[in-house]
Design a protein around this motif. Sequence first.
Motif, PDB file in Angstrom:
ATOM      1  N   SER A 124      22.794   4.699 -11.302  1.00 44.66           N
ATOM      2  CA  SER A 124      22.800   4.282 -12.712  1.00 44.66           C
ATOM      3  C   SER A 124      22.618   5.467 -13.666  1.00 44.66           C
ATOM      4  O   SER A 124      22.774   5.319 -14.872  1.00 44.66           O
ATOM      5  N   ILE A 125      22.259   6.627 -13.106  1.00 44.36           N
ATOM      6  CA  ILE A 125      22.019   7.833 -13.914  1.00 44.36           C
ATOM      7  C   ILE A 125      22.813   8.985 -13.284  1.00 44.36           C
ATOM      8  O   ILE A 125      22.246   9.921 -12.728  1.00 44.36           O
ATOM      9  N   PRO A 126      24.148   8.901 -13.312  1.00 40.25           N
ATOM     10  CA  PRO A 126      24.956   9.901 -12.600  1.00 40.25           C
ATOM     11  C   PRO A 126      24.766  11.319 -13.148  1.00 40.25           C
ATOM     12  O   PRO A 126      24.472  11.509 -14.327  1.00 40.25           O
ATOM     13  N   ASP A 127      24.922  12.285 -12.261  1.00 36.99           N
ATOM     14  CA  ASP A 127      24.902  13.720 -12.612  1.00 36.99           C
ATOM     15  C   ASP A 127      23.536  14.249 -13.040  1.00 36.99           C
ATOM     16  O   ASP A 127      23.455  15.346 -13.582  1.00 36.99           O
ATOM     17  N   ILE A 128      22.481  13.470 -12.845  1.00 38.31           N
ATOM     18  CA  ILE A 128      21.134  13.986 -13.106  1.00 38.31           C
ATOM     19  C   ILE A 128      20.336  13.844 -11.820  1.00 38.31           C
ATOM     20  O   ILE A 128      20.272  12.762 -11.226  1.00 38.31           O
ATOM     21  N   ARG A 129      19.801  14.967 -11.370  1.00 40.99           N
ATOM     22  CA  ARG A 129      18.936  14.984 -10.180  1.00 40.99           C
ATOM     23  C   ARG A 129      17.689  15.763 -10.538  1.00 40.99           C
ATOM     24  O   ARG A 129      17.779  16.816 -11.161  1.00 40.99           O
ATOM     25  N   GLU A 130      16.532  15.241 -10.150  1.00 43.09           N
ATOM     26  CA  GLU A 130      15.272  15.912 -10.445  1.00 43.09           C
ATOM     27  C   GLU A 130      14.294  15.694  -9.298  1.00 43.09           C
ATOM     28  O   GLU A 130      14.381  14.696  -8.580  1.00 43.09           O
ATOM     29  N   ASP A 131      13.349  16.618  -9.171  1.00 43.85           N
ATOM     30  CA  ASP A 131      12.286  16.463  -8.185  1.00 43.85           C
ATOM     31  C   ASP A 131      11.307  15.394  -8.651  1.00 43.85           C
ATOM     32  O   ASP A 131      10.836  15.422  -9.790  1.00 43.85           O
ATOM     33  N   VAL A 132      11.035  14.455  -7.754  1.00 42.40           N
ATOM     34  CA  VAL A 132      10.112  13.353  -8.052  1.00 42.40           C
ATOM     35  C   VAL A 132       9.019  13.355  -6.986  1.00 42.40           C
ATOM     36  O   VAL A 132       9.308  13.499  -5.797  1.00 42.40           O
ATOM     37  N   ASN A 133       7.764  13.213  -7.422  1.00 43.51           N
ATOM     38  CA  ASN A 133       6.643  13.128  -6.489  1.00 43.51           C
ATOM     39  C   ASN A 133       6.365  11.680  -6.129  1.00 43.51           C
ATOM     40  O   ASN A 133       6.278  10.825  -7.007  1.00 43.51           O
ATOM     41  N   ARG A 134       6.265  11.423  -4.821  1.00 44.98           N
ATOM     42  CA  ARG A 134       5.920  10.089  -4.333  1.00 44.98           C
ATOM     43  C   ARG A 134       4.983  10.238  -3.140  1.00 44.98           C
ATOM     44  O   ARG A 134       5.013  11.243  -2.449  1.00 44.98           O
ATOM     45  N   TYR A 185       6.540   2.390   6.516  1.00 39.57           N
ATOM     46  CA  TYR A 185       7.556   3.449   6.596  1.00 39.57           C
ATOM     47  C   TYR A 185       6.979   4.725   6.013  1.00 39.57           C
ATOM     48  O   TYR A 185       6.109   4.686   5.146  1.00 39.57           O
ATOM     49  N   ASP A 186       7.508   5.868   6.491  1.00 40.88           N
ATOM     50  CA  ASP A 186       7.056   7.131   5.912  1.00 40.88           C
ATOM     51  C   ASP A 186       8.234   8.075   5.690  1.00 40.88           C
ATOM     52  O   ASP A 186       9.373   7.758   6.023  1.00 40.88           O
ATOM     53  N   GLY A 187       7.927   9.220   5.092  1.00 41.64           N
ATOM     54  CA  GLY A 187       8.944  10.251   4.875  1.00 41.64           C
ATOM     55  C   GLY A 187      10.074   9.802   3.969  1.00 41.64           C
ATOM     56  O   GLY A 187       9.877   9.063   3.009  1.00 41.64           O
ATOM     57  N   LEU A 188      11.276  10.243   4.314  1.00 48.20           N
ATOM     58  CA  LEU A 188      12.465   9.980   3.495  1.00 48.20           C
ATOM     59  C   LEU A 188      12.786   8.485   3.418  1.00 48.20           C
ATOM     60  O   LEU A 188      13.237   7.990   2.392  1.00 48.20           O
ATOM     61  N   LEU A 189      12.514   7.773   4.520  1.00 47.42           N
ATOM     62  CA  LEU A 189      12.748   6.336   4.548  1.00 47.42           C
ATOM     63  C   LEU A 189      11.887   5.644   3.492  1.00 47.42           C
ATOM     64  O   LEU A 189      12.370   4.818   2.711  1.00 47.42           O
ATOM     65  N   ALA A 190      10.602   6.007   3.454  1.00 49.01           N
ATOM     66  CA  ALA A 190       9.682   5.426   2.463  1.00 49.01           C
ATOM     67  C   ALA A 190      10.158   5.758   1.055  1.00 49.01           C
ATOM     68  O   ALA A 190      10.135   4.907   0.163  1.00 49.01           O
ATOM     69  N   ARG A 191      10.634   6.978   0.855  1.00 49.04           N
ATOM     70  CA  ARG A 191      11.068   7.413  -0.475  1.00 49.04           C
ATOM     71  C   ARG A 191      12.257   6.602  -0.971  1.00 49.04           C
ATOM     72  O   ARG A 191      12.280   6.158  -2.117  1.00 49.04           O
ATOM     73  N   GLU A 244       0.836  -1.197   0.000  1.00 53.68           N
ATOM     74  CA  GLU A 244       0.000   0.000   0.000  1.00 53.68           C
ATOM     75  C   GLU A 244       0.873   1.251   0.000  1.00 53.68           C
ATOM     76  O   GLU A 244       1.922   1.278   0.634  1.00 53.68           O
ATOM     77  N   GLU A 245       0.425   2.270  -0.744  1.00 48.84           N
ATOM     78  CA  GLU A 245       1.058   3.599  -0.720  1.00 48.84           C
ATOM     79  C   GLU A 245      -0.041   4.592  -0.358  1.00 48.84           C
ATOM     80  O   GLU A 245      -1.067   4.638  -1.034  1.00 48.84           O
ATOM     81  N   THR A 246       0.176   5.352   0.710  1.00 47.34           N
ATOM     82  CA  THR A 246      -0.854   6.285   1.180  1.00 47.34           C
ATOM     83  C   THR A 246      -0.237   7.645   1.499  1.00 47.34           C
ATOM     84  O   THR A 246       0.978   7.827   1.415  1.00 47.34           O
ATOM     85  N   GLY A 247      -1.104   8.568   1.883  1.00 43.53           N
ATOM     86  CA  GLY A 247      -0.639   9.901   2.262  1.00 43.53           C
ATOM     87  C   GLY A 247      -0.535  10.821   1.060  1.00 43.53           C
ATOM     88  O   GLY A 247      -0.808  10.425  -0.078  1.00 43.53           O
ATOM     89  N   SER A 248      -0.123  12.032   1.325  1.00 41.28           N
ATOM     90  CA  SER A 248       0.005  13.034   0.261  1.00 41.28           C
ATOM     91  C   SER A 248       1.264  12.780  -0.549  1.00 41.28           C
ATOM     92  O   SER A 248       2.257  12.285  -0.033  1.00 41.28           O
ATOM     93  N   GLU A 249       1.203  13.173  -1.826  1.00 45.02           N
ATOM     94  CA  GLU A 249       2.413  13.142  -2.647  1.00 45.02           C
ATOM     95  C   GLU A 249       3.268  14.349  -2.300  1.00 45.02           C
ATOM     96  O   GLU A 249       2.749  15.427  -2.030  1.00 45.02           O
ATOM     97  N   TRP A 250       4.585  14.148  -2.282  1.00 42.22           N
ATOM     98  CA  TRP A 250       5.493  15.265  -2.030  1.00 42.22           C
ATOM     99  C   TRP A 250       6.729  15.100  -2.903  1.00 42.22           C
ATOM    100  O   TRP A 250       7.093  13.998  -3.291  1.00 42.22           O
ATOM    101  N   ALA A 251       7.309  16.231  -3.232  1.00 44.11           N
ATOM    102  CA  ALA A 251       8.460  16.245  -4.145  1.00 44.11           C
ATOM    103  C   ALA A 251       9.760  16.211  -3.350  1.00 44.11           C
ATOM    104  O   ALA A 251       9.868  16.812  -2.285  1.00 44.11           O
ATOM    105  N   PHE A 252      10.730  15.497  -3.896  1.00 40.86           N
ATOM    106  CA  PHE A 252      12.070  15.458  -3.314  1.00 40.86           C
ATOM    107  C   PHE A 252      13.047  15.256  -4.454  1.00 40.86           C
ATOM    108  O   PHE A 252      12.764  14.549  -5.410  1.00 40.86           O
TER     109      PHE A 252
END
Length: 196
Positions: A107-117, A137-143, A93-101
């Motif tokens: 495997s994709i070095p030098d590319i960083r982007e905001d992802v909603n989860r 788990y929640d927060g950064l751990l879940a991500r 199950e995945e619950t709660g609000s989506e948030w960007a990080f």
Amino acid sequence: MILPIIAYGDPVLRKVGSDIDKDYPNLPELISNMWETMYNASGVGLAAPQIGLPIRLFLVDTTPFSDDEDLTLEEQKQLDGFKKVFINAKIEEETGSEWAFNEGCLSIPDIREDVNRKDTITISYLDENFKQHSKTYDGLLARVIQHEYDHIEGILFTDKLSTLKKRLLKGRLANISKGKINVEYRMRFPSLKKGR
């Protein structure tokens, strides 16, 4: 032993991983090599497809995130020393609000982007001793877990970006698969395979 990390563009990163059992060949050694490979590349997670194995195995150590001053003391405590092996994992199950990080990937070095989860997950998995667990788990751990879990489902974080973002990154992603990138750790690039 430090293994080469498979770069973006290799078909193994698009395969849905197969379940394994406790008789999987040299599993303790494989897990040990994966930890060594991940730490050598300064990662917080590594999935088996990233070292060329399409199996449902990933590991996570969020300790490096625990000294982030933007986190609450509770979040820092949750991340510090969180080190786990996940075998045959299934997000129930995945619950709660989506948030960007801002996410990146070995495997994709030098590319960083905001992802909603989603904020919270419930996941069932086996540990390295094949003991069954079901945890929330929640927060950064879940991500971090969601990111690694995606790898065993054949999904990359770039798949979650907008069509425009994907178009803008197309050239840089192509360069990564061709090995046209400076990286501090061992990698294997799909366009540089022997015989080509």
